[in-house]
Each structure stands twice: as C-alpha cells, then as structure tokens.
Write an enzyme that holds these catalytic residues in place. Structure first.
Site, PDB file in Angstrom:
ATOM      1  CB  SER A   1      -8.075   3.797   2.640  1.00 34.97           C
ATOM      2  OG  SER A   1      -7.224   3.108   3.544  1.00 34.97           O
TER       3      SER A   1
ATOM      4  CE  LYS B   1      -4.045   1.934   2.475  1.00 33.23           C
ATOM      5  NZ  LYS B   1      -4.849   1.841   3.697  1.00 33.23           N
TER       6      LYS B   1
ATOM      7  CB  SER C   1      -8.220   1.042   5.542  1.00 31.93           C
ATOM      8  OG  SER C   1      -8.945   2.246   5.578  1.00 31.93           O
TER       9      SER C   1
END
Lengths: 504, 102, 501
Positions: A159, A84, A183
């Site tokens: 997210s 990420k 997330s």
C-alpha cells in the site's frame, strides 16, 4: 552518492545530513530543492497527497538556526522525509487515502511523527497509499493511483506506493511506510528501493491509523541500506502509549549496516525458503534472486535450503486475520466525531447516516475486507475462519523458530513478479493478493524483514526485490546482510540501481 | 453452490453499516465467494492441538500508573477537536437522532 | 402468537402460586480510579463537556489503549471480596456494535476470559441467609453520554438530534454477573435488593468506588424469567436495563414477575428483549426486541496484551481486603448495643453508611440510627429515592442531634429543621435562624406565657395547687401552643409547678 556537487536531490540522506551539519548546504536549501522537484515531477508520479511546504521550510529553518547557534544536530537533521498518510500529523491533513477522512486535520501527532520532529527530520508531505493501507498497488487510493517512475504505466506497489515512488522520483531521500502484509517491502521491491518492516512492537503504532493491529508496523524506506538504518534508529524505541511496544533497546542497525558494507557476511548462515520459488515466480525474479544468493555465498555465507511448510497457508490466514481486525478498527469511521458525514438531513437517523457515510466514504477494497472480516468473526464461522487462522499463525511462528535454529536469516524474492500494469489486477482481488505472498509470514510471526534491490529483471527491465527475514529483535541482521548485498551488487554494476531510472 | 449468497452479503453489509447498492451486492457476492473459497484453505492444516496466536509478541501485564495525563501524553484542545466534527453544538458533538435505546 | 405489549399484571401472590421466578443480576460499577481504563484522562464527575478526553477515549484514528494498573488491582480486589477465582491469564476482547455514545464502535471488555469468576455473596432477608452465586466479574469501559434535543424532552424517541459528551467514555467499569438466582418467589424482589445493597456496601468498604447509584456509578440490570411450578426448564427472560436505585431493583423485579405471569397466564409468549424501568410509574416498557441473537463478533483485543496477575500479587491484594461486611456489621451491632436483626433493618434500609458517618460526626448511635431509619427513611420512601440520595449530609444530621442534646431544639422542632434542610434552605443552623425555631429558654418569656395560661385555665390551676399534678399537662399544652412548640416542655413543667406550689 548519486551525483556530485549541488544536485541535492540525488544525494543520500546520510550525505545530506553531513552536508547540512558541515554547512556545505543549508537545510532550507535542501528542502527547497526537494519542494522544487516535487513541483516539477509529482504531476506525473502522484506520490504525494499533501505537500506541507510551509511546515517543511519552517522546520528546515529551525535546523539552520540550531546550527547557527552551535547546537549539535542529529544524524538526519534537516533531511526531508515523505510520510505515509497513515500517520497522524497535528494540523496537517491525514486521509489514509480515503474519502472518509478527506479534510481531517488530526489534533495530535503520531509518535513516529513526533520522533521525526524531535530528530529535526523535515516532514515534507504526506504520501499516497491504498485506502487504509489495504492493497498492493496504490490503486485503491480514493485520490487516484501513484505511478511507478520506472514505468509510469505500472504500479509502484502498495500500500505504500507513494512513499516508495517519492524516493525513486527523487522527491525525498527518506520516507516512512507501514507494513501489515508487505506494504513497505513490496513497494520497495518493485521500485528498486530499500524497505524495512521492523520487529513488531519496535516502532510505536500510536498515531498509525490501524488497519490490522496485530500486524501493522511502521518502518523506514530509503534508497540505501544505511539511510534506512539511520531512520530506523530515529523512529524505533519503546513508547508507553502503545501497549504492544517492546521495552528493550533498539538493535544497533546503523552499526550493522556499516559492518555489512565493510566486512560482508562471512560465516553467516543464510536459509533459502523452499516455498517461495518455482511456479508463479517470474523468470527474471528467480534469476536475480538466485544470482544474489550465489553472490552472498561467494562472500562467505553458508547457504542452506529451509522448508517452512506452513508458509503455504500464510496468505489465506492473513486474509482472514487482517480483514477481521480491520472490520473492527474501521468501525470508528461512523460520521459522528470527525471526517465525512453524508445524509444528515434531519430525517435520517444516526444509524442511517453512518451507513450512508460509510457507503460513500469507503472504496470497494475496504468494503470487501470489512465484510470479509465481519463474516470471519461471526458466530458460527469464527472457529473455522478467524480461530483457524490464528492457529495457522502459531504454525508459522513454529516454522520460523525451527528455521532460525539452523540459520541466522532467511531469504526469498520479495514479490513473485515485478511491477504490474495499472488496472491489470484491479477487479481480481485474489490475484492481487498474490503480490504479498512472500512478505506475509513475517507479519504473522511479528519478526523483522527487509527488501533490498537485487537488479532488474531481464525480460522487462524492472526492479526485483531480495527479501531478508530475521528473528524478532534481531533487526540488525537484516542490515548486515542487506548492506553486504547492496555493496557487492553496486560493485558489480558499477553504480547504484537508481542510476538506471528513466528521467522524468 | 456459492458459500456466500447475496442475502448473506446484505446481512454482512448491515452488520458493517454499509448502505450497499443492488449492483454492489451482486458484485461483492461473487468476489467474496471467491475470496472465502480461497481463504478456506486455512482449514487444510491439522491444528487440533495447536493454540491460537492473538499477539505476535509474548508480552503480558503492560500497565499504566493511575496518574492523570503524565508528561508526554497528548492533551487535546477541545475547540480544535470540535472544529473537526461534522457538527458540534454546546461544546458537544452533534449527531443525528439516535434510534434504539440505552 | 400473541406478543403482550399491554401492561396487564397478575397479582403478585397469584403469580407466585403458578410460577417460580429465576433472576440474574448484572451490576456495573464505575471504579473510582484517578484515570480512565485505557487512557490517562481524569474521571471527575461533572466536568465541563468534552474536557476529559484524549485521542484514545475519543476513538480518534491512530489512538491506542493502555491498561490502568489501578483498575486491574480494583477488579482483582472485588473478585477476591466476592470469593472468586482470579484468572492466571486473561485477555481483553472487543465487543463489536455501533452506537454513537461509543467512540470506537466496539467496547473493550472481557469475553470468555474474565479476570474473576466463580464466587459468591451471602445476603440476609427476613432473618434467612441466601448465597448468591457470582458467575464472573470482568473489566470493561463506560460509554459517553448523549443528551437528546427536541421532540419529547430527554427521551430518545422523537428527539430531533443528540449532543454527545465523551467525558464518561472509557471510565473503568467492573461488570459483576450472578449465576441464576432461585429463591422462594415471594422473597425474590427483596433478595434482589438485598444483593445489590450488600454489593454496594462491599464495594464501598473496599474503597474502589463510591458506588453512588444516583450518579450512575453503580447500575443494575435485572434479568428475569418465570417457569411454571414443577418444570425444570428456564423460561424466556427479559432484561430490564439501568435500574438505578435500591428501591427500583425491588420494584422492577416485582413488576416483571407480575408482567411475565400475566403474559404467560393468558397463553402469551415472553419475547426476549431489553426493557426500561420507569422510576416514576414503577413500570417497565419494551426497549429493543432481539429479533436475532446479537452478533457482537468478540475477538481478543490485539491492541492490549494479556493480563497475567502473579500469585504473589493476588495474595498481596488479598491481604488488603477490609473486614467482611458481615463481621464489620456484627462489630457495629455490638458497639451500638443492637440485635443483628435490627442491624439487618439498618442495612436493608441502605442507611448503614449514613449512620456510621453521623456517629463519626459526633452523634450518639441510637440518635443517628433513629433519624436515618425513622424520619429520613420515611421521607426517602415518600420521594421514591434511597436515603443516601436525600439532600442532607450525615454531618447535618449530627448537628441537629447536637442541637437537641444542647436543649436548643425539641424533637418536634428538630423535625422542622430537617424538613428545612431537605427543602434546600441551608444548614441546620441557617434553618433554625431563618425559621426562628430556637427553643424559648428565656424563663421570663416563658413565665409570661405560663401566667397567661394559668389565667386562662383557672380551674385546672386550682386542681394543681391542690396537689393533682396529673393536670399539669393542660397548662403545659397551652404554653407549648402559645410558644408555637418552641419551649422545652420539661422546663415549662418545672416552672408551672413552681408557680402553683
């Protein structure tokens, strides 16, 4: 295993690592196969913000060299991973999905990135995310949304939508996410993958660009519970560079995953959270969730209902605490030392340049949360908002403590609905926030949570996530229950859930 | 009567160093008002004798030894850092003129 | 409403006839730890720009702080030395405001939970003792340093841009805040100075900092308000920032008393603001007006866990406290054979440490004291600096004293040597050599000068021959003049008398 033979991209991480260790496949071959896949499908999915082909191939070649020299390889050596874009990587672009960090090359590695490199995991690229991890759909990325491979018109959650989507698109067998309010787990749920938020303090936050410091926690994303466990053991552990890092041994999550798959959950006490059911939950979500609970009961688990009344107030508490911390954490993006600078014309002052840069560099959701947090911390409002939210946090911790006196784990749907359509909730922040309803209490309490796929909702054919919650430092319980459920469901279906993902 | 007015949003934007446009001020005023109304629900629970929780794990006294850059500490290359700055001069970060004091 | 921006002052005495001053002093001390408050970067003074930085003290995205245990220890020892209570549990807080010197745009500080609170420090002025209440002493971090380029040199206003060096960012600071100080008005400036002096001695005795004000290792903010005689409500205060020498503390206090009085006496209102003290002019000017109360949005620092010093640790640290400065000074006064009052003069001159060091370097105490409170204090005052800031070391002073005692310098020559050292001409020996200041101790050279002086003053010489020794001074004076003071007067006297007997 998803496919036999050389179709490397469909194999599990554990399987790939074994193949590389045995010499059946080279790490370079495996990495190249994934790079090819990314080149082929990422135009449609847009899971990656940056693909580091050169770095990945070099890391893979180093693994092959190690093997050639007869050195022992780690349990995931040579396996590609999608990181990420919220973790710093030295010399590799790190944007956090924001314009304000466009082009930034961090001069240092996050501890998670360092541990991955030390374990010879091949970081193949950086994945898309809601800007600074603020969002539940990955639509808040400054670089455009990621699409859900189950239905390209739908969001992959957020997210960490990029990390989750990369798994489902077979672009990487492993990914790393960060979970502040869900997330990791929420994208896992809506993409049919496994996502774990480890106990707060068990994975170092050093180099994880902070959204909400007291809630953020990095964690593993994978297609199977065992793969998540193998990754968990690599990234977790004490880090002296993070004051909130727990100086205790990492729970034996790999052993727990194996045990869950082999032995099931006989004798385990499972609590169903009363608050996370009923109105507002999609029928298919409820159906698959309750089927799974019955399945676990059938495997010998003892199931009870748990009342956690303060959980009803977790969402508002979260939307005060997280914005408050973010308003302070994001103050450093001021155009002085790194990142974007706008309006430096020799006339505007530093103060003005900061304001112009932040205006241009932050998207609407980030601005909303910064202002909301600034409001909640202002003198005159602090007690009613931030202070009160921190008290609610105490009540939530107490509800968890009471529950864990009676049961070993708590379970609920991971999200109230399946993946929604891109654009559907963009301008209605309050309805968007509901996506994290069930995941937030765990972040507030600092304990551990996992989402594991539990089927497709009959009404839309989209994945449903089953959430498991465990007390702090008992992350192994997640893996035991998750692996047992995964095995029982795959047994029922006759194949892993991702066999049903439409071809890209 | 909204709890967050346009003027209040302008003040928050100033504190947060955001040069919002007029259109944004209007837009955010409505949204922040809706959000604040929703989150105000934290006030519903009785919390008179409840202590606030600032840290999810009950750790205390996490200290570092007073040793310069022990092994495992990232050491930065100044050139690498300054190369990432919007502007640098004379081995320092160059910033626009600073108003105010100190 | 009139906001007095002019620099009109009321006479000091007149001001105090009408108003009573209330002071609050905030002193920042940089701890002399090896590493910074929240990262392991070194703290050395004067390093090349941006070489003592890491992700944490540069505020890079993703970086995190870890508390320096030695800094906490230093903070507790300062608290104990100030007779404070030590918190059983306290947290760091974030103080949020934007400033380019401050990498995170919040300062990690302590807010409502300081590590030390509620103590005192006794100071003496004019033979009277005053107990200064300590509100709190808390831990925080320093900022980076900006150099302003273009426009008016060095000043923020009118600069074209600034260059920032973050080496200083994150150096541990202890902020020590007094309770309101109310003393007889005419003593207020002296008490302010005495407090900062005493605090500096204490910090140095603890060994937690060199507390060198000229290096910014100790900085003082002077808060001052006046209230009309007989009233009980505090007036509006001004906050004069970064008053960076002992002398300036006294001058800034005095100046602000006179300025406030002038504003109030003319019916004006004091605005709450920060002000800057200007060393050269001895004046203050307006900084930032606080239109609205600052909203720093303090909240507990989530990246740091609470500090909960065990009572055992606190007691163990209490055991490491040095002799209290008062006891220490009493012992020194006895050793040196001087009165406590004389000792107070030494302390208030800010010269105690220099004198002790000069004695350690081999000088007798009376000589060391004489130089530092006499000639050197005079020069310091002339230059408007503290004696410690003069470019002469205790070892150099001790060397000068040694040269006098060895008969190689007269007092008069010694003053020239000191002047040379202060002018940057090098060590005392180098100055002696370069300026040719050695005492003329060669008798034959002296005798030549004496014979010349006797010849030039024949009548006086006759008187001396006749037994009038009082007249010998005239000859000696002439000899000293012809040798440009480089002769030892006592030896000259001996030789003259020998010649004329």
């Amino acid at each position: 295993m998803y496919a036999s033979g050389s179709d490397a991209i469909r194999r599990t991480a554990a399987d790939l690592a074994a193949a590389i260790a045995s010499g059946e496949l080279s790490a370079v071959e495996v990495t190249q196969a994934h790079l090819d896949r990314i080149a082929k499908v990422d135009d449609k999915v847009k899971a990656f913000l940056h693909v580091d082909a050169q770095g990945a191939l070099a890391a893979a070649a180093a693994v092959d060299a190690k093997r050639a020299k007869g050195e022992r390889l780690g349990p995931l050596a040579g396996v590609p991973l999608a990181l990420k874009d919220v973790f710093t990587t030295r010399g590799v672009p790190t944007t956090c999905g924001s314009r304000i960090l466009e082009g930034w090359l961090p001069p240092y590695d996050a501890t998670v990135a360092r541990r991955l490199r030390e374990a010879d995991v091949v970081i193949i690229g950086k994945t898309n995310m809601d800007e600074f991890a603020m969002g539940s759909s990955t639509e808040n990325s400054a670089y455009g949304p990621t699409r859900n491979p189950w239905d390209l018109e739908r969001v992959p959650g957020g997210s960490g939508g990029g990390s989750a989507a990369s798994l489902v698109a077979f672009e990487a067998p492993l990914a790393i996410g960060s979970d502040t309010g869900g997330s990791i787990r929420q994208p896992a749920a809506v993409t049919g993958t496994v996502g774990v938020k480890p106990t707060y303090g068990s994975v170092s936050r050093y180099g994880l660009v902070a959204f909400s410091s007291s809630l953020d926690q990095g964690g593993p994303c994978a297609r199977t519970v065992l793969d998540a466990a193998l990754l968990h053991e690599i990234i977790a552990g004490h880090d002296p560079l993070d004051s909130t890092s727990i100086d205790m041994p990492v729970p034996p999550v790999v052993a727990a995953a194996r045990r869950g798959a082999d032995e099931g959950v006989r004798g385990l006490r499972i609590g169903v959270v009363k608050q996370f059911d009923g109105e507002g939950y999609a029928p298919g979500v409820r159906q698959r969730f309750h089927e799974s609970v019955e399945l676990l009961a059938g495997l010998g688990a003892e199931v009870v209902e748990i009342d956690a009344p303060s959980f009803d107030h977790a969402l508002p508490a979260y939307y005060l605490i997280a914005p408050s911390e973010c308003s302070s954490n994001l103050a450093r993006f001021d155009a002085m030392r790194y990142g974007l600078r706008v309006g430096d014309d020799g006339v505007h002052s530093a103060e003005e340049v900061t304001a112009l840069t932040r205006e241009a560099g932050f998207g609407p959701e980030v601005k909303r949360r910064i202002m909301l947090g600034t409001y909640a911390l202002s003198s005159g409002y602090y007690d009613a908002y931030y202070g009160q939210a921190q008290k609610v946090r105490t009540l939530i911790i107490r509800d968890f403590e009471k529950a864990f006196e009676r049961v070993d784990v708590l379970v609920s749907p991971t999200t109230p609905t399946t993946a929604f359509k891109i654009g559907e909730r963009v301008d209605d922040p309050v309805s968007m926030y509901l996506a994290d309803l069930c995941t937030i209490p765990t972040n507030l309490a600092g304990n551990a949570g996992m989402s594991v796929p539990c089927g497709l909702a009959p009404e839309d054919g989209l994945p449903v996530g089953f959430q498991i919650l465990a007390p702090a430092l008992q992350d192994d319980r997640l893996y035991r229950v998750g692996a047992a459920l995964e095995a029982a469901l795959e047994d029922r279906w006759g194949h892993p859930i991702l066999e049903e993902v439409p071809a890209l | 009567m909204p709890s967050i007015t346009r003027e209040e949003v302008a003040h928050l934007a100033k504190l947060s160093r955001l040069e919002l446009s007029d259109a944004e001020l209007d837009h955010f005023a409505g949204q922040l008002d809706a959000i604040v109304s929703a989150v105000a629900r934290v006030g519903e629970l009785p919390t008179e004798h409840v202590p606030p929780t600032s840290h999810p794990q009950p750790l205390t006294n996490v200290f570092r030894a007073d040793i310069v850059r022990p092994a495992g500490t990232p050491v930065l290359d100044r050139a690498e850092v300054l190369a990432q700055a919007p502007a640098a001069e004379d081995e320092r970060f160059r910033v626009p003129r600073i108003l105010g004091e100190d | 409403m009139s906001i007095a921006k002019t620099q009109e002052l009321l006479g000091f005495d007149e001001a105090l006839e009408r108003y009573d001053p209330v002071m609050g002093l905030e002193v920042h001390v940089e701890l002399g730890t090896n590493t910074k408050m929240f990262c392991s970067c070194p703290t050395e003074f004067g390093a090349a720009p941006n070489t003592q930085v890491c992700p944490t003290c540069l505020g890079l995205p993703g970086s995190l702080p870890v508390v320096n245990g030695a800094a906490v220890e230093g903070a507790i020892r300062i608290g104990l030395a100030l007779h404070c209570e030590i918190a059983q549990w306290c947290r760091f807080a974030r103080k949020n405001y934007f400033y380019p010197d401050m990498p995170k745009n919040f300062q990690t500080s302590q807010y409502d939970e300081p590590i030390s609170y509620n103590g005192y420090l006794d100071v003496e002025v004019d033979g009277r003792s005053f107990r200064i209440g300590i509100e709190r002493a808390h831990m925080e971090e320093d900022t980076g340093k900006s150099t302003h380029v273009g426009g008016a040199t060095g000043r923020i206003h009118g600069a074209d841009y600034s260059l920032v060096d973050y080496n200083r960012a994150g150096i541990p600071l202890i902020e020590i805040v007094t309770k309101p100080i109310e003393v007889p008005g005419h003593l207020a400036p002296a008490v302010a100075r005495a407090y900062v002096t005493e605090l500096r001695e204490l910090i140095r005795a603890l060994g937690v900092s060199e507390a060198r004000m000229e290096r910014g290792q100790m900085r003082c903010d002077v808060n001052l308000s006046l209230r009309p005689k007989g009233e009980t409500k505090f007036g509006t205060r001004s906050e004069t920032k970064n008053v960076n020498s002992l002398r300036s503390v006294e001058r800034a206090t005095r100046y602000e008393i006179q300025r406030h009085a002038a504003v109030l006496a003319s019916g004006g209102r004091i605005v709450q603001e920060t002000r800057h003290f200007h060393e050269n002019e001895g004046t203050t000017t307006s900084g930032r007006v606080k239109e609205e109360a600052e909203d720093y949005r303090y909240f507990p620092e989530p990246d740091l866990v609470p500090v909960a010093p065990s009572r055992e640790w606190v007691e163990q640290l209490r055991g490491t406290l040095p002799q209290s400065p008062t006891v220490h000074r009493r012992r020194l006064a006895a050793e040196w054979g001087i009165s406590e009052f004389d000792m107070q003069t030494v302390v208030n001159a800010g010269a105690l440490e220099q004198i002790v060091a000069t004695i350690d370097a081999g000088a007798p105490s009376d000589q060391a004291r004489k130089w530092w409170t006499g000639e050197l204090a005079r020069v310091a005052n002339e230059r408007g600096v503290d004696v410690g800031e003069l470019p002469i070391t205790p070892a150099q002073v001790a060397r000068v004293v040694g040269l006098i005692q060895g008969g190689e310098l007269t007092d008069k020559l010694a003053r020239q040597v000191v002047e040379g050292v202060l002018a940057g001409e090098g060590d005392p020996d180098a100055v002696v050599a370069a300026r040719g200041l050695k005492v003329v101790s060669d008798d034959s050279a002296l005798l030549a000068a004496i014979d010349a002086a006797i010849a030039a003053n024949a009548a006086v010489a006759e008187k001396i021959r006749a037994g009038n020794h009082a007249a010998v001074g005239v000859i000696i004076g002439a000899v000293m003049k012809s040798t440009r003071g480089q002769a030892d007067a006592a030896r000259v006297r001996e030789l003259v008398l020998g010649r004329l007997s």
